[in-house]
Design a protein around this motif. Structure first.
Motif, PDB file in Angstrom:
ATOM      1  N   ALA A  17       0.832  -1.207   0.000  1.00 65.34           N
ATOM      2  CA  ALA A  17       0.000   0.000   0.000  1.00 65.34           C
ATOM      3  C   ALA A  17       0.864   1.254   0.000  1.00 65.34           C
ATOM      4  CB  ALA A  17      -0.935  -0.003   1.211  1.00 65.34           C
ATOM      5  N   ALA A  18       1.969   1.222   0.704  1.00 66.74           N
ATOM      6  CA  ALA A  18       2.859   2.394   0.757  1.00 66.74           C
ATOM      7  C   ALA A  18       3.409   2.716  -0.624  1.00 66.74           C
ATOM      8  CB  ALA A  18       3.994   2.155   1.752  1.00 66.74           C
ATOM      9  N   VAL A  19       3.835   1.699  -1.369  1.00 67.04           N
ATOM     10  CA  VAL A  19       4.349   1.942  -2.721  1.00 67.04           C
ATOM     11  C   VAL A  19       3.237   2.464  -3.617  1.00 67.04           C
ATOM     12  CG1 VAL A  19       5.279   0.844  -4.806  1.00 67.04           C
ATOM     13  CG2 VAL A  19       6.292   0.369  -2.574  1.00 67.04           C
ATOM     14  N   ALA A  20       2.055   1.856  -3.528  1.00 65.89           N
ATOM     15  CA  ALA A  20       0.926   2.309  -4.357  1.00 65.89           C
ATOM     16  C   ALA A  20       0.560   3.756  -4.041  1.00 65.89           C
ATOM     17  CB  ALA A  20      -0.277   1.393  -4.141  1.00 65.89           C
ATOM     18  N   THR A  58      10.759   3.794   3.179  1.00 63.92           N
ATOM     19  CA  THR A  58      12.024   3.187   2.724  1.00 63.92           C
ATOM     20  C   THR A  58      11.899   1.665   2.729  1.00 63.92           C
ATOM     21  OG1 THR A  58      12.986   3.410   4.944  1.00 63.92           O
ATOM     22  CG2 THR A  58      13.540   5.116   3.318  1.00 63.92           C
ATOM     23  N   ALA A  59      11.241   1.096   3.735  1.00 65.78           N
ATOM     24  CA  ALA A  59      11.032  -0.355   3.761  1.00 65.78           C
ATOM     25  C   ALA A  59      10.158  -0.793   2.591  1.00 65.78           C
ATOM     26  CB  ALA A  59      10.392  -0.778   5.083  1.00 65.78           C
ATOM     27  N   ALA A  60       9.177   0.015   2.245  1.00 67.02           N
ATOM     28  CA  ALA A  60       8.269  -0.339   1.150  1.00 67.02           C
ATOM     29  C   ALA A  60       9.002  -0.365  -0.184  1.00 67.02           C
ATOM     30  CB  ALA A  60       7.109   0.649   1.097  1.00 67.02           C
ATOM     31  N   VAL A  61       9.791   0.652  -0.457  1.00 69.75           N
ATOM     32  CA  VAL A  61      10.524   0.688  -1.723  1.00 69.75           C
ATOM     33  C   VAL A  61      11.533  -0.465  -1.774  1.00 69.75           C
ATOM     34  CG1 VAL A  61      12.153   2.022  -3.122  1.00 69.75           C
ATOM     35  CG2 VAL A  61      10.112   3.127  -2.171  1.00 69.75           C
ATOM     36  N   ALA A 102       9.712   5.316  -6.072  1.00 72.39           N
ATOM     37  CA  ALA A 102      11.105   5.606  -5.715  1.00 72.39           C
ATOM     38  C   ALA A 102      11.468   7.033  -6.094  1.00 72.39           C
ATOM     39  CB  ALA A 102      12.043   4.618  -6.395  1.00 72.39           C
ATOM     40  N   LEU A 103      10.999   7.489  -7.231  1.00 74.23           N
ATOM     41  CA  LEU A 103      11.286   8.853  -7.665  1.00 74.23           C
ATOM     42  C   LEU A 103      10.706   9.871  -6.681  1.00 74.23           C
ATOM     43  CD1 LEU A 103      12.556  10.625  -9.832  1.00 74.23           C
ATOM     44  CD2 LEU A 103      10.395  10.515 -11.079  1.00 74.23           C
TER      45      LEU A 103
END
Length: 194
Positions: A17-20, A58-61, A102-103
């Motif tokens: 969810a964090a990345v999304a 940071t953990a998600a990426v 990431a960007l």
């Protein structure tokens, strides 16, 4: 479901969810509360797993980058005879939600002192792993002069194509560039084998 398994499942949902959220809303729009809602867990559960916002993102990426690395290696379990397929797969790493997330994290790290060292270290680790995968999949012999730089040039080019894709649908040009780079790689990497 045992408590430990529930905890792992909650953590995984939060990471995904964090990345999304980061890809869709950027750093400013991605709070722990937004991610927790998106993951279907309480804010308290999110903070139990990730005490700070920086920990979470940071953990998600890192998590998704590791998943993508595993998937990329699985595409070519015996290495790849077709370098064009490898180049296309490497370019794809830089054109999806992970790259967008990431960007956003990189941009936020430019202004957020507490985030910068974590993102810098994460990017270095992910970059080294991506380079190792590229070398393996391309069958590149980095002991030969210029090969390391050629592989790194491929990854830098892929990142540039990823940036271009953020603004427009650049698929047609990207296909032509991938074909050109695959040909250049064949020449550069096979030169010493003759």
């Amino acid at each position: 479901m045992p408590k430990q398994d529930r905890g792992r499942a909650t953590r995984q949902r939060l990471l995904e969810a964090a990345v999304a959220c980061l890809a869709a809303h950027g750093w400013a729009g991605s709070t722990v509360t937004v991610v927790a809602e998106h993951a279907g867990v309480s804010r308290g559960a999110a903070q139990h797993h990730f005490p700070t916002r920086e920990d979470l993102f940071t953990a998600a990426v890192e998590y998704v980058a590791e998943e993508r690395s595993t998937a990329l290696r699985a595409l070519f379990p015996q290495g790849a005879a077709d370098r064009r397929a490898v180049v296309a797969a490497l370019v794809d790493l830089y054109t999806g939600p992970l790259f967008r997330a990431a960007l956003h994290l990189w941009v936020a790290a430019c202004d957020e002192e507490q985030l910068r060292p974590r993102v810098t270290e994460l990017e270095a680790r992910v970059g080294r792993e991506t380079h190792r995968i590229a070398v393996d999949l391309l069958g590149a012999d980095e002991s030969r002069p210029g090969v390391r730089e050629t592989v790194q040039g491929l990854l830098d080019m892929a990142r540039g194509l990823g940036l271009a894709t953020l603004l427009t649908d650049d698929a047609a040009r990207r296909r032509r560039v991938v074909a050109q780079w695959a040909g250049l790689l064949d020449q550069a990497l096979d030169r010493g084998l003759r």
